[in-house]
Design an enzyme around this catalytic site. Structure first.
Site, PDB file in Angstrom:
ATOM      1  N   SER A   1       0.865  -1.181   0.000  1.00 49.30           N
ATOM      2  CA  SER A   1       0.000   0.000   0.000  1.00 49.30           C
ATOM      3  C   SER A   1       0.895   1.222   0.000  1.00 49.30           C
ATOM      4  O   SER A   1       2.116   1.099   0.054  1.00 49.30           O
ATOM      5  CB  SER A   1      -0.912   0.008   1.227  1.00 49.30           C
ATOM      6  OG  SER A   1      -1.766   1.145   1.201  1.00 49.30           O
TER       7      SER A   1
ATOM      8  N   ARG B   1      -0.340  -3.220  -7.177  1.00 49.70           N
ATOM      9  CA  ARG B   1      -1.524  -3.912  -6.654  1.00 49.70           C
ATOM     10  C   ARG B   1      -2.775  -3.171  -7.092  1.00 49.70           C
ATOM     11  O   ARG B   1      -2.773  -1.945  -7.206  1.00 49.70           O
ATOM     12  CB  ARG B   1      -1.481  -3.947  -5.112  1.00 49.70           C
ATOM     13  CG  ARG B   1      -2.560  -4.778  -4.444  1.00 49.70           C
ATOM     14  CD  ARG B   1      -2.328  -6.256  -4.684  1.00 49.70           C
ATOM     15  NE  ARG B   1      -3.235  -7.102  -3.921  1.00 49.70           N
ATOM     16  CZ  ARG B   1      -4.418  -7.520  -4.350  1.00 49.70           C
ATOM     17  NH1 ARG B   1      -4.856  -7.127  -5.534  1.00 49.70           N
ATOM     18  NH2 ARG B   1      -5.161  -8.317  -3.623  1.00 49.70           N
TER      19      ARG B   1
ATOM     20  N   THR C   1      -7.040   0.961   5.217  1.00 43.80           N
ATOM     21  CA  THR C   1      -6.578   0.029   6.241  1.00 43.80           C
ATOM     22  C   THR C   1      -7.433   0.117   7.498  1.00 43.80           C
ATOM     23  O   THR C   1      -7.802  -0.908   8.085  1.00 43.80           O
ATOM     24  CB  THR C   1      -5.103   0.303   6.589  1.00 43.80           C
ATOM     25  OG1 THR C   1      -4.313   0.170   5.397  1.00 43.80           O
ATOM     26  CG2 THR C   1      -4.601  -0.675   7.631  1.00 43.80           C
TER      27      THR C   1
ATOM     28  N   CYS D   1      -0.121  -4.890 -17.801  1.00 45.08           N
ATOM     29  CA  CYS D   1       0.438  -5.683 -16.709  1.00 45.08           C
ATOM     30  C   CYS D   1       1.719  -5.040 -16.187  1.00 45.08           C
ATOM     31  O   CYS D   1       2.631  -4.763 -16.962  1.00 45.08           O
ATOM     32  CB  CYS D   1       0.722  -7.109 -17.179  1.00 45.08           C
ATOM     33  SG  CYS D   1       1.589  -8.112 -15.946  1.00 45.08           S
TER      34      CYS D   1
ATOM     35  N   CYS E   1       4.487 -13.118 -12.110  1.00 42.85           N
ATOM     36  CA  CYS E   1       3.252 -12.556 -11.552  1.00 42.85           C
ATOM     37  C   CYS E   1       3.442 -12.050 -10.126  1.00 42.85           C
ATOM     38  O   CYS E   1       3.917 -12.774  -9.250  1.00 42.85           O
ATOM     39  CB  CYS E   1       2.148 -13.616 -11.587  1.00 42.85           C
ATOM     40  SG  CYS E   1       0.567 -13.044 -10.954  1.00 42.85           S
TER      41      CYS E   1
ATOM     42  N   CYS F   1      -1.185  -8.844  -8.757  1.00 42.94           N
ATOM     43  CA  CYS F   1      -1.924  -7.581  -8.703  1.00 42.94           C
ATOM     44  C   CYS F   1      -3.372  -7.752  -9.135  1.00 42.94           C
ATOM     45  O   CYS F   1      -4.210  -6.931  -8.815  1.00 42.94           O
ATOM     46  CB  CYS F   1      -1.225  -6.520  -9.549  1.00 42.94           C
ATOM     47  SG  CYS F   1      -1.463  -6.685 -11.336  1.00 42.94           S
TER      48      CYS F   1
ATOM     49  N   CYS G   1      -5.000  -8.293 -14.714  1.00 45.50           N
ATOM     50  CA  CYS G   1      -5.397  -9.031 -15.915  1.00 45.50           C
ATOM     51  C   CYS G   1      -6.843  -9.489 -15.844  1.00 45.50           C
ATOM     52  O   CYS G   1      -7.608  -9.358 -16.803  1.00 45.50           O
ATOM     53  CB  CYS G   1      -4.473 -10.230 -16.114  1.00 45.50           C
ATOM     54  SG  CYS G   1      -4.328 -11.317 -14.674  1.00 45.50           S
TER      55      CYS G   1
END
Length: 606
Positions: free
Chosen positions: A90, A337, A373, A534, A575, A578, A581
């Protein structure tokens, strides 16, 4: 088959996860058949999928209630990362409201990472070379908040949870849901199989997934998790709600020169490098110990398939505002992310028979505040209270009713907070950059959400993507180290690792014809969008070689199937989880699933 519960959790896992299997030599490996496998099974009271702030807050609160009410409750947390915090990323500036409620004496606890208070909050509008102050929305004020690494925060919460008696199992990914015989309620989860090769055959190292049968299952996977998707579809949890929408956050952590470092300074930016038709903005947070966190969030409802979020971020760092801070420093970490942006209108029904969605699995991010959060933690705490009460009153074999969790959430400060800002993000989608900016200013500063209307989001992010023929390719500048980097250099900073010979966890619709259709539509209509979207170079649309796929005389296999001399290559070992895709591909034919537990990024500073 049920097992006893030894005192040491590692020995229990060693006893239950291994099976004496007779396997054929590698060239004659047997295909895995989930219908015949002998799984270890363990009974728990509450199984939590995901060791992020929401899941760990739920676990800690359950153990607090155990002490208060003197009724034992067994709590297990499954975490797909190799360790707690390894998959957590984050910005991050954390508002401690929920933490103050959960652990009122956290200031005196050993090892907590909330060591750098936010000391200032500003916002700037960027042009290609200029930087101008602009009004700071009240939601973005960071007084009383802390700048930190959310990965380290989760790691600390995990230690607190274990000290309270919670069992946490890193490297165990929740892969399937266990349903009752009639299919009408959830009874736990099954972790993924380990030791399958790329063709789904059992290697010598094969271990079947373990079944955790639970009276209550709390799903805390984060945004767009694989179990969350299944549960929302099966129990129609999204009925009457807007589609969830998302942004992609791309981030780095740098150690900067002492003269460029201002402890606790937080800055948000709007404008350049993004065009006016793309929602998003940047940030620069001065963390503890001479480090800064910087990044760019781009709303995934962007229309232009030529946009590369990664390359937009890399060129952003060359703006004089960012360059003045980063020049002479060192990039320490990278990550990306997706995050929920749908807000109140997109929150699904939160409970299902036998469990509930908590944290970002449900979507409690306050987009104008750029914080979630505290809301995620509060949702975990309220789910824990609902679960504990329900377990006390449920008879043997009865379905545990988690509907009170939804009632508690709707009566909480989380709901009040999201109600107030519910129209701000949708206003940008409805009226564009300037219209959204004006509306948001009036609503947040004057009306404060007290409006009789609620703006809706009728379609998901993939449907906003337009044909490549409507746009010109974007000419991004090449990387210029040491300030900007190529994508594989950045991915190397994530510590990402997946066993090379394992089933691809990024599932394109099955079959040769489906693969051809994917390549044809995505290459012909959208210029191979995923190759740019991506942030880890997982997807490439490459030229087919002679003898592959659809070329004359070729014997096709699925991975070589293509269209007009192009095929899709999935570099799943890159990968970083995140989920972009799954969300953004225009054909909506890719399904992100969990890989072998322990695989993926190994974040520590993010």
């Amino acid at each position: 088959m049920h097992i006893l519960r030894p005192l040491h959790r590692l020995s229990r896992l060693a006893n239950t996860a291994h099976r004496a299997l007779h396997l054929t030599p590698p060239l004659q490996r047997e295909p895995f058949d989930p219908l015949t496998v002998d799984r270890a099974s363990d009974d728990v009271d509450v199984c939590i999928v995901g060791a992020g702030p929401a899941g760990l807050s739920a676990a800690i609160r359950l153990k607090q209630l155990e002490k208060e009410r003197r009724r034992e409750v067994r709590v297990v947390v499954l975490e797909k990362g190799s360790e707690v915090g390894a998959h957590i990323l984050s910005g991050a500036v954390v508002e401690p409201r929920a933490l103050n409620e959960l652990l009122p004496s956290w200031h005196t606890m050993d090892g907590h990472p909330l060591t750098q208070p936010a000391t200032s909050s500003t916002m700037r509008f960027l042009t290609s070379s200029g930087s101008y102050p602009m009004p700071h929305p009240p939601q973005m004020d960071n007084t009383g908040n802390y700048v930190l690494s959310l990965s380290q925060f989760a790691r600390w919460l995990g230690q607190v949870a274990e000290d309270e008696g919670v069992e946490i199992y890193p490297g165990f990914a929740g892969a399937q849901t266990v349903y009752s015989e009639d299919g009408k309620r959830v009874q736990g989860v099954i972790t993924n199989e380990v030791g399958l090769d790329r063709q789904g055959r059992m290697k010598d190292s094969f271990e079947p997934g373990m079944e955790f049968r639970a009276k209550v299952t709390l799903v805390a996977e984060g945004a767009h998790g694989s179990l969350s998707k299944q549960l929302q579809n099966r129990f129609k949890l999204r009925q009457g709600r807007d589609p969830q929408t998302y942004g992609l956050g791309v981030k780095e952590v740098w150690r900067v020169r002492p003269e460029a470092y201002v402890p606790g300074k937080t800055v948000h930016t709007m404008g350049w490098p993004l065009s006016r038709d793309v929602y998003g903005g940047g940030w620069l947070y001065h963390m503890a110990d001479g480090m800064v966190s910087l990044g760019l969030v781009i709303g995934l409802d962007y229309a232009n398939p030529y946009i590369s979020p990664y390359r937009e971020f890399q060129r952003m760092k060359h703006h004089p505002f960012f360059k003045s801070v980063l020049e002479g420093g060192e990039c320490l970490a990278y990550g990306a992310r997706t995050l929920n942006e749908g807000g109140l209108q997109s929150i699904p029904q939160l409970h299902f028979p036998g469990g509930a969605l908590i944290g970002c699995s449900a979507g409690f991010l306050n987009v104008p505040k750029i914080k979630g959060t505290h809301n995620a933690m509060k949702s975990g705490m309220l789910a824990a209270e609902a679960a504990y009460d329900a377990l006390e009153h449920a008879g043997e074999g009865e379905v545990v009713d988690m509907s009170s969790y939804e009632e508690r959430m709707r009566g909480s400060w989380v709901w009040d907070e999201l109600t107030e800002v519910r129209n701000l993000r949708p206003s940008f989608a409805k009226w564009g950059f300037w219209g959204g900016l004006v509306y948001s200013g009036v609503d947040s500063l004057i009306l404060k959400g007290r409006t009789p209307w609620t703006l809706r989001t009728p379609v998901g992010d993939a449907e906003h993507t337009r044909k490549a023929s409507e746009f010109k390719p974007i000419d991004y500048p090449p990387p210029q180290p040491p300030l900007s980097f190529d994508i594989l250099t950045s991915v190397s900073l994530t510590g990402t690792n997946h066993a090379e010979d394992q089933p691809v966890h990024l599932k394109v619709n099955p079959g040769i014809e489906a693969r051809k259709k994917h390549v044809r539509e995505n290459v012909q209509e959208y210029a191979g969008l995923l190759g740019r979207a991506c942030p880890a170079q997982v997807y490439e649309y490459v030229d087919q070689e002679q003898g592959e796929g659809t070329l004359p005389g070729a014997e096709e296999n699925v991975e070589d199937a293509g269209w007009d001399g192009k095929k899709l290559v999935i570099n799943s070992q890159n990968c970083i989880h995140c989920k972009l895709c799954d969300i953004k591909v225009p054909t909506q034919d890719i399904n992100w699933t969990v890989p072998e537990g322990g695989g993926g990024p190994k974040y520590s500073l993010t």
